[in-house]
Design a protein around this motif. Structure first.
Motif, short mmCIF file in Angstrom:
data_model
loop_
_atom_site.label_atom_id
_atom_site.label_comp_id
_atom_site.label_asym_id
_atom_site.label_seq_id
_atom_site.Cartn_x
_atom_site.Cartn_y
_atom_site.Cartn_z
N VAL A 1 0.85 -1.19 0.00
CA VAL A 1 0.00 0.00 0.00
C VAL A 1 0.89 1.25 0.00
CG1 VAL A 1 -1.79 1.30 1.20
CG2 VAL A 1 -1.84 -1.20 1.23
N ILE A 2 0.76 2.06 -1.05
CA ILE A 2 1.48 3.34 -1.15
C ILE A 2 0.48 4.44 -0.80
CG2 ILE A 2 2.86 4.86 -2.59
CD1 ILE A 2 4.11 2.12 -2.27
N SER A 3 0.68 5.11 0.33
CA SER A 3 -0.23 6.16 0.80
C SER A 3 0.36 7.53 0.47
CB SER A 3 -0.46 6.03 2.31
OG SER A 3 -1.00 4.77 2.63
N ILE A 4 -0.37 8.30 -0.35
CA ILE A 4 0.11 9.63 -0.77
C ILE A 4 -0.73 10.70 -0.08
CG2 ILE A 4 0.73 11.02 -2.76
CD1 ILE A 4 -0.14 8.60 -4.48
N GLY A 5 -0.07 11.66 0.51
CA GLY A 5 -0.85 12.70 1.17
C GLY A 5 -0.01 13.90 1.57
N GLN A 6 -0.65 14.82 2.25
CA GLN A 6 0.03 16.00 2.74
C GLN A 6 0.79 15.68 4.03
OE1 GLN A 6 -2.63 19.39 2.78
NE2 GLN A 6 -3.60 18.74 0.88
N GLU A 7 1.43 16.70 4.59
CA GLU A 7 2.31 16.47 5.72
C GLU A 7 1.58 15.97 6.97
OE1 GLU A 7 3.96 20.40 5.37
OE2 GLU A 7 5.93 19.56 4.88
N GLU A 8 0.22 16.08 6.97
CA GLU A 8 -0.56 15.56 8.09
C GLU A 8 -0.38 14.05 8.25
OE1 GLU A 8 -3.39 18.73 6.37
OE2 GLU A 8 -1.46 17.85 5.89
N LEU A 9 0.08 13.39 7.19
CA LEU A 9 0.34 11.94 7.28
C LEU A 9 1.34 11.64 8.39
CD1 LEU A 9 0.58 10.34 3.72
CD2 LEU A 9 -0.70 9.48 5.67
N LEU A 10 2.33 12.50 8.55
CA LEU A 10 3.32 12.30 9.61
C LEU A 10 2.67 12.47 10.98
CD1 LEU A 10 6.56 14.10 8.37
CD2 LEU A 10 6.12 11.66 8.49
N SER A 11 1.78 13.45 11.10
CA SER A 11 1.07 13.65 12.37
C SER A 11 0.20 12.45 12.69
CB SER A 11 0.20 14.92 12.30
OG SER A 11 0.98 16.05 12.02
N ARG A 12 -0.41 11.89 11.64
CA ARG A 12 -1.25 10.71 11.84
C ARG A 12 -0.41 9.54 12.35
NH1 ARG A 12 -6.23 10.26 9.84
NH2 ARG A 12 -6.13 12.44 10.43
N ARG A 13 0.80 9.39 11.79
CA ARG A 13 1.67 8.31 12.25
C ARG A 13 2.11 8.54 13.70
NH1 ARG A 13 7.23 6.92 9.18
NH2 ARG A 13 7.78 8.91 10.10
N THR A 14 2.41 9.79 14.04
CA THR A 14 2.79 10.11 15.42
C THR A 14 1.65 9.76 16.38
OG1 THR A 14 4.22 11.91 14.67
CG2 THR A 14 3.51 11.95 16.97
N PHE A 15 0.42 10.07 15.97
CA PHE A 15 -0.74 9.74 16.79
C PHE A 15 -0.83 8.23 17.01
CE2 PHE A 15 -5.20 8.34 16.86
CZ PHE A 15 -5.63 8.94 18.03
N PHE A 16 -0.64 7.46 15.94
CA PHE A 16 -0.71 6.00 16.06
C PHE A 16 0.39 5.47 16.97
CE2 PHE A 16 -2.83 5.85 11.65
CZ PHE A 16 -4.08 5.99 12.22
N LEU A 17 1.56 6.12 16.91
CA LEU A 17 2.66 5.71 17.81
C LEU A 17 2.27 5.94 19.26
CD1 LEU A 17 5.84 7.04 15.97
CD2 LEU A 17 5.42 4.67 16.64
N GLU A 18 1.69 7.11 19.53
CA GLU A 18 1.27 7.43 20.90
C GLU A 18 0.18 6.49 21.40
OE1 GLU A 18 0.08 11.45 20.42
OE2 GLU A 18 2.11 12.28 20.58
N GLN A 19 -0.65 6.03 20.48
CA GLN A 19 -1.75 5.11 20.83
C GLN A 19 -1.32 3.65 20.76
OE1 GLN A 19 -4.81 6.28 21.92
NE2 GLN A 19 -3.73 8.25 21.84
N LYS A 20 -0.02 3.44 20.48
CA LYS A 20 0.54 2.09 20.41
C LYS A 20 -0.17 1.22 19.37
CE LYS A 20 1.91 2.23 25.29
NZ LYS A 20 3.21 2.85 24.95
#
Length: 327
Positions: free
Chosen positions: A165-184
């Motif tokens: 899966v290649i996910s293309i998006g704006q810089e919010e993608l990094l914030s989304r990944r950070t959120f998932f990291l915080e939520q384990k």
């Protein structure tokens, strides 16, 4: 030298439907081929708006089979925004984007099965038991969406089919990944977000020169296809015959962008979105070339006018205000 007789308005430059192998596109292709060749499940491609990420990925996908040495099925879908995401809407949109012949609304489990069967068929026909899914506007993907993608991934995996899966998006993608990291949410990151590619615009004189050369040579731009009529030659046949090339205008364009940014107080790092740069070149070819004023060649003042007409500087000023407001 007989110029091709092409009806006005049908040239790729006039329609805006063309892709160029820029330096950033080639860098992205290298990243994607590495992910695919190593059978990795996913990667995020992120960057500022208007950089040409979607077009770059499209170019990479069209040439992916050559890079991996075999035909590879690729499906592209857009992530639509809904106030309340649902499995039914998500699966239905995927089937629509895949041009599934009967995307009838059914229960989510049935639609997921349709998607999996479609992917199975395509992957098995390719004999590689592989499939690539490109999710555009992926910064809209929520935890729900990734879990639904995981269900598809797991069903394919049980059939011994690998999905990337290649996910293309704006810089919010990094914030989304950070959120998932915080939520384990390691299961989401591990499958879809471990690898990343920061897509960038034109940042140097060399970047600009490389792009302009693509318009000059038939190897990267020719119309009619497979002719020796590059885009530059078609719109400025006399100037081209006299030895003029867009590549030679790189220093002028670079300096103009620097000056215009300074005039309007834009102090962010120099990075020209590919979309605005392409608009600049297209405007120059259309306004002053053979279908416009029929100039022999372009002047610096004409280039300046073309940059202003694209709306680039207004976009930069607006983005600076948005960034300032966010801080």
């Amino acid at each position: 030298m007989e110029r091709p007789n092409i009806p006005a308005g049908t040239h790729p430059i006039e329609q805006g439907h063309y892709l160029l192998p820029t330096k950033e596109v080639l860098r992205l292709m290298k990243s994607i081929s590495k992910i695919v060749n190593n059978r990795l499940p996913g990667m995020i491609v992120y960057g500022k708006p208007r950089l040409g990420k979607t077009s770059a990925v499209k170019f990479a996908m069209e040439n992916l089979s050559l890079m991996v040495g075999a035909p590879l099925p690729i499906l592209i879908a857009n992530t639509n925004w809904y106030k309340v995401p649902s499995e039914e809407k998500f699966y239905y949109d995927l089937l629509q984007d895949f041009r599934f012949p009967f995307p009838s609304k059914r229960k989510p489990a049935e639609m997921r099965r349709q998607i999996v069967n479609l992917m199975l068929e395509k992957a098995e026909k390719s004999k590689m038991r592989r499939i690539v899914l490109v999710m555009d506007e992926a910064h809209r993907l929520t935890e729900f969406h990734f879990n639904w993608l995981m269900d598809i991934y797991n069903e394919l995996d049980r059939e011994k089919i690998s999905m990337t899966v290649i996910s293309i998006g704006q810089e919010e993608l990094l914030s989304r990944r950070t959120f998932f990291l915080e939520q384990k949410k390691s299961q989401i990151i591990g499958r879809f977000m471990t690898h990343e590619h920061h897509f960038m615009g034109l940042r140097s004189l060399d970047d600009i020169r490389f792009v302009l050369k693509c318009y000059d040579v038939p190897e990267t731009s020719s119309y009619p296809k497979d002719s020796d009529w590059s885009y530059t030659k078609y719109f400025f046949p006399i100037g081209y015959e006299e030895g003029n090339r867009l590549e030679q205008e790189a220093a002028h364009l670079y300096q103009l962008f620097v000056e215009i940014r300074k005039e309007h107080g834009v102090s962010t790092d120099f990075e020209i979105p590919m979309e605005y740069f392409a608009f600049t070149v297209e405007t120059a070819l259309k306004m002053y070339g053979a279908h416009g004023d029929s100039c022999r060649w372009l002047t610096v003042s004409q280039w300046r006018e073309c940059i202003k007409l694209t709306g680039y500087i207004e976009s930069e000023v607006y983005m600076a205000l948005v960034h300032k407001g966010a801080n």
